[in-house]
Design a protein around this motif. Structure first.
Motif, short mmCIF file in Angstrom:
data_model
loop_
_atom_site.label_atom_id
_atom_site.label_comp_id
_atom_site.label_asym_id
_atom_site.label_seq_id
_atom_site.Cartn_x
_atom_site.Cartn_y
_atom_site.Cartn_z
N LYS A 194 0.87 -1.19 0.00
CA LYS A 194 0.00 0.00 0.00
C LYS A 194 0.90 1.23 0.00
O LYS A 194 1.81 1.34 0.81
N SER A 195 0.65 2.11 -0.96
CA SER A 195 1.56 3.25 -1.05
C SER A 195 0.98 4.33 -1.95
O SER A 195 0.23 4.04 -2.88
N ASP A 196 1.33 5.57 -1.69
CA ASP A 196 0.91 6.66 -2.57
C ASP A 196 1.89 6.83 -3.72
O ASP A 196 1.63 7.53 -4.67
N THR A 197 3.04 6.25 -3.59
CA THR A 197 4.06 6.36 -4.63
C THR A 197 3.61 5.57 -5.84
O THR A 197 2.88 4.60 -5.73
N ARG A 198 4.03 6.01 -7.02
CA ARG A 198 3.72 5.24 -8.22
C ARG A 198 5.04 4.69 -8.74
O ARG A 198 5.86 5.43 -9.28
N ALA A 199 5.26 3.41 -8.55
CA ALA A 199 6.53 2.84 -8.99
C ALA A 199 6.48 1.32 -9.07
O ALA A 199 5.67 0.68 -8.40
N LEU A 200 7.33 0.78 -9.90
CA LEU A 200 7.62 -0.65 -9.87
C LEU A 200 9.08 -0.76 -9.48
O LEU A 200 9.93 -0.12 -10.09
N PHE A 201 9.34 -1.54 -8.47
CA PHE A 201 10.73 -1.82 -8.12
C PHE A 201 11.03 -3.22 -8.59
O PHE A 201 10.30 -4.15 -8.26
N ILE A 202 12.07 -3.36 -9.33
CA ILE A 202 12.45 -4.69 -9.75
C ILE A 202 13.70 -5.05 -8.98
O ILE A 202 14.62 -4.24 -8.88
N GLY A 203 13.72 -6.24 -8.41
CA GLY A 203 14.86 -6.62 -7.59
C GLY A 203 14.58 -6.27 -6.14
O GLY A 203 13.43 -6.26 -5.71
N SER A 204 15.61 -5.99 -5.39
CA SER A 204 15.40 -5.65 -3.99
C SER A 204 15.06 -4.17 -3.93
O SER A 204 15.60 -3.36 -4.67
N GLU A 205 14.15 -3.82 -3.06
CA GLU A 205 13.65 -2.46 -3.02
C GLU A 205 14.68 -1.44 -2.55
O GLU A 205 14.63 -0.27 -2.88
N SER A 206 15.61 -1.90 -1.75
CA SER A 206 16.53 -0.96 -1.13
C SER A 206 17.52 -0.39 -2.14
O SER A 206 17.80 -0.99 -3.17
N GLY A 207 17.99 0.78 -1.86
CA GLY A 207 19.10 1.31 -2.66
C GLY A 207 18.69 2.25 -3.76
O GLY A 207 19.41 3.16 -4.10
N VAL A 208 17.50 2.08 -4.37
CA VAL A 208 17.09 3.03 -5.40
C VAL A 208 15.85 3.78 -4.94
O VAL A 208 14.86 3.18 -4.57
N GLU A 209 15.95 5.06 -4.95
CA GLU A 209 14.75 5.82 -4.64
C GLU A 209 14.77 7.17 -5.34
O GLU A 209 15.80 7.61 -5.85
N LEU A 210 13.61 7.80 -5.34
CA LEU A 210 13.51 9.09 -6.01
C LEU A 210 14.00 10.19 -5.08
O LEU A 210 13.68 10.19 -3.90
N THR A 211 14.72 11.13 -5.64
CA THR A 211 15.17 12.28 -4.85
C THR A 211 14.22 13.45 -5.10
O THR A 211 13.39 13.39 -6.01
N ALA A 212 14.36 14.49 -4.32
CA ALA A 212 13.54 15.70 -4.54
C ALA A 212 13.81 16.27 -5.92
O ALA A 212 12.90 16.74 -6.60
N ASP A 213 15.05 16.19 -6.36
CA ASP A 213 15.39 16.67 -7.71
C ASP A 213 14.66 15.88 -8.79
O ASP A 213 14.16 16.44 -9.76
N ASP A 214 14.63 14.56 -8.58
CA ASP A 214 13.91 13.72 -9.54
C ASP A 214 12.46 14.15 -9.63
O ASP A 214 11.90 14.32 -10.71
N MET A 215 11.84 14.31 -8.48
CA MET A 215 10.42 14.66 -8.44
C MET A 215 10.20 15.99 -9.14
O MET A 215 9.20 16.19 -9.83
N HIS A 216 11.13 16.88 -8.95
CA HIS A 216 11.01 18.20 -9.54
C HIS A 216 11.10 18.13 -11.07
O HIS A 216 10.35 18.78 -11.79
N ALA A 217 12.01 17.29 -11.53
CA ALA A 217 12.23 17.20 -12.99
C ALA A 217 11.12 16.44 -13.71
O ALA A 217 10.90 16.61 -14.90
#
Ligand code: GCU
Length: 676
Positions: A64-87
């Motif tokens: 359950k999440s408000d984020t819109r994403a598919l994580f492939i592999g292990s969830e840890s280590g990749v995430e969106l930054t504020a810069d990403d969201m801005h762009a």
């Protein structure tokens, strides 16, 4: 029922190399953040793709999440930054990789879906996980396909069978094909579709009644799951034909009320309908002219009705007099759209968008760019292209249209100084526009391979890719399409791209010279007939006599069309020596003995190009034969069959056109080849 060609560029073929192994270790698990029908489509597609390409059936986990994403592999280590969201824009996506994880993310579920398709493309062409990271936003908000489908199942200017939506005045019950079509479209970023012909006949007029709206809603539901909004082409006279009113006058209160009520009714069934597409006062279709009203009055009346529901009115600029006297050399169809719409610039409501064909005539193999681009500065506008090959070989001939569209997109209008290219204009980068983008007439039908000619799939693919990113090159699009559709084998890529990239110019060579256009059989528009439209009311003339050919569209001596452009384009077209040679006969009347820049006379150029064109088709055929055994039989044979037709018909074109001009001019071919 479905052969190899059915899957088009979503074939998901096994990838057998070290890169595949890398992905195989990562792709065992998929974590889904955010739930919706579109997210489901993304997950479905991902499963399909991973299975086909890697043979992996991933475990799918939902959080359950408000984020819109598919994580492939292990969830840890990749995430969106504020810069990403801005762009990120609303429909954009981000692909990011870490050592053992991949993130496909967007601000919206549409973004995730586009990211998923982009990821699968990368995977299929063998891009390494560490080179995957990218952020993309689409170039414009409207990325639309127009269908010219009729309820009886026929398709106006369709060359790949019948409609996949309608048959025998009914909606087709089995919607599996529509779903596959939605996948194809959304995989290249298309987000809008008008499902019925712009020529709205009696039966189609009823699409906006309670009788047929439930069926439209069902189609809209399928497209919605792929982020695609449905639009309807409407009949301007609907208040008369459906409402029993005596007029469709846009200033009549009863007419206005009728449309407002009608809009409310339609949006009950399809709350997210994109809006209406309207062909008015064109080729016998009704419109505001009947009531002495202008097109802004006509469009704004509909726009007011759609406004409360967020709908838009896409109003076509293809308005001209199709009953002109061929003896009248002052009236010029090329001027028509410009002269009708320029005086209305700035008068349209915010939710009206003008849809402008790329050229001033009608999708010829070569035309200048419509001067409405760069002319209009205060009006929402989209570019209309024709994927269906009405005038470019009707899917019997290979004609990769991306290079033609690239020339249109890159055309410098000088509207607001340098950098006012068509692509920037229709992406709202030159003048602010609430709505902007692209529309194109579809080339698909219920043929097993969708497009009749397998190689014509590349045009649909390329159109979508260009609407997403008009800076992509023809070469890049061709290569990508071949890799996804056929193979990553360099020989196959080289051979097919070579054919594709030359094919438009080849078609031009054996058909109509130097921008003059037409010279085809009336009505069905296939096969050579130099005088086919010469003494007709359609405004499409070459004016050839024994001495010269071409239409003088200069300001000084001709119809004045050249003067509709901004300087320096106007000066360039006005001057026969500066006019780009490929458009010479569009703008000028030229003697057969006139010397071109090549040193050849015009007549010799006509002869030479027509011979060359046929020779090039012979080479295409040879090249294609070299692929025997390297691609599947089914597609190999089917393209070969089309190339045989192309070769036979290109010879006919060559001989008819050359003989015509030899007989008119009496000037023999310098090389003494056979002309009849
Ligand atoms: C062309 C085509 C017609 C079509 C029209 C349009 O003239 O031949 O079939 O209806 O364009 O774009 O409206």
């Amino acid at each position: 029922k479905q052969g190899r060609a059915y899957d088009c560029w979503l074939a998901y073929r096994p990838l057998e190399n070290a890169v595949a192994d890398q992905y195989r270790t990562i792709c065992k698990k998929v974590a889904v953040a955010g739930q919706s029908a579109i997210m489901e489509s993304a997950v479905d597609e991902l499963k399909r793709g991973l299975k086909g390409i890697l043979g992996v059936e991933p475990e799918v986990l939902y959080a359950k999440s408000d984020t819109r994403a598919l994580f492939i592999g292990s969830e840890s280590g990749v995430e969106l930054t504020a810069d990403d969201m801005h762009a990120l824009g609303d429909e954009g996506f981000i692909l990011k990789t870490c050592k053992d994880a991949i993130l496909i993310a967007g601000k919206t579920d549409r973004g995730v879906l586009y990211g998923t398709f982009a990821f699968l493309r990368c995977l299929q062409v063998g891009i390494k996980p560490e080179d995957l990271s990218r952020m993309e936003n689409p170039a414009a908000g409207i990325r639309m396909i127009n269908h010219w489908d009729n309820l009886d199942g026929s398709i106006e200017r369709g060359y790949a069978g019948n409609s996949i939506f309608f048959r025998d005045n009914q909606f087709i019950a089995d919607k599996s094909r529509v779903r596959d079509y939605a996948r194809l479209l959304s995989s290249v970023g298309i987000n809008g579709i008008s499902i019925n012909n712009v020529n709205v006949h009696a039966r189609e007029t009823r699409l906006i009644t309670r009788e047929l709206l439930p069926e439209v809603a069902e189609l809209a539901g399928i497209f919605r799951n792929y982020g695609i909004s449905v639009y309807l082409s409407v009949n301007y006279s609907s208040p008369i034909e459906l409402g029993g009113l005596s007029t469709a006058d846009p200033l009549d209160k009863a007419v206005q009320d009728w449309w407002c009520k009608k809009a409310a009714e339609i949006y009950e069934y399809i709350p997210d309908l994109g809006g209406f597409l309207v062909k008015a006062d064109s080729e016998f279709r009704p419109g505001p002219f009947t009531y002495g009203r202008t097109h802004d009055q006509g469009a704004n009346m509909l726009a007011k009705a759609l406004e409360p529901f967020g709908g838009i009115v896409i109003w076509r600029c293809f308005v001209y007099n199709c009953r002109q006297d061929w003896r009248d050399t002052k009236t010029d169809r090329a001027n028509a759209a410009y002269d009708h719409f320029m005086p209305l610039d700035g008068k349209f409501m915010d939710n009206v968008v003008l849809q402008i064909k790329n050229g001033p005539m009608d999708f010829q193999v070569r035309e200048p760019v419509s001067p409405l681009f760069g002319g209009l500065t205060k009006t929402n506008q989209i570019l209309e292209l024709q994927i269906t090959q009405e005038y470019t070989g009707q899917q019997k001939h290979v004609c990769f249209l991306i290079p033609q569209w690239k020339e249109v997109l890159d055309f410098e209008t000088w509207s607001n100084g340098p950098g006012s290219t068509v692509k920037k204009l229709v992406c709202g980068k030159v003048y602010p526009q609430k709505h902007c983008g692209f529309a194109a007439v579809s080339n698909i039908g219920d043929n097993a391979n969708w497009t009749g000619h397998v190689l014509a799939q590349a045009n649909l693919y390329g159109y979508g890719r260009l609407t997403w990113n008009p800076d992509l090159s023809s070469e890049a699009i061709a290569e990508e399409w071949i890799r996804l559709t056929f193979s990553n084998d360099p020989e196959i890529i080289g051979t097919i791209s070579d054919i594709l990239l030359k094919s438009w110019l080849t078609y031009e060579k054996y058909t109509s010279p130097l921008g003059i256009g037409w010279m085809i059989n009336p009505n069905h528009h296939y096969g050579p007939n130099v005088d086919g439209y010469e003494y007709s009311p359609w405004g499409t003339y070459h004016r050839a006599d024994w001495r010269a050919i071409g239409v003088d569209r200069t300001v000084a001596r001709g119809t004045g069309f050249a003067g509709r452009y901004h300087k320096p384009n106007a000066d360039m077209y006005e001057d026969m020596d500066k006019c780009p040679e490929e458009l010479l006969l569009f703008f000028h009347r030229v003697a057969y003995r006139h010397r071109l820049k090549s040193g050849k006379t015009l007549i010799q150029h006509i002869y030479d190009t027509h011979f060359e064109g046929v020779e090039e088709v012979e080479q295409f055929r040879e090249k294609w034969l070299s692929l025997e055994g390297k691609i599947d039989r089914e597609r190999f044979e089917s393209v070969l069959e089309r190339l045989d037709i192309q070769l036979k018909d290109a010879r006919e074109w060559r001989d008819v056109v050359n003989s015509y001009f030899y007989r008119k001019s009496g000037i023999p071919d310098e090389k003494g080849r056979t002309i009849y």
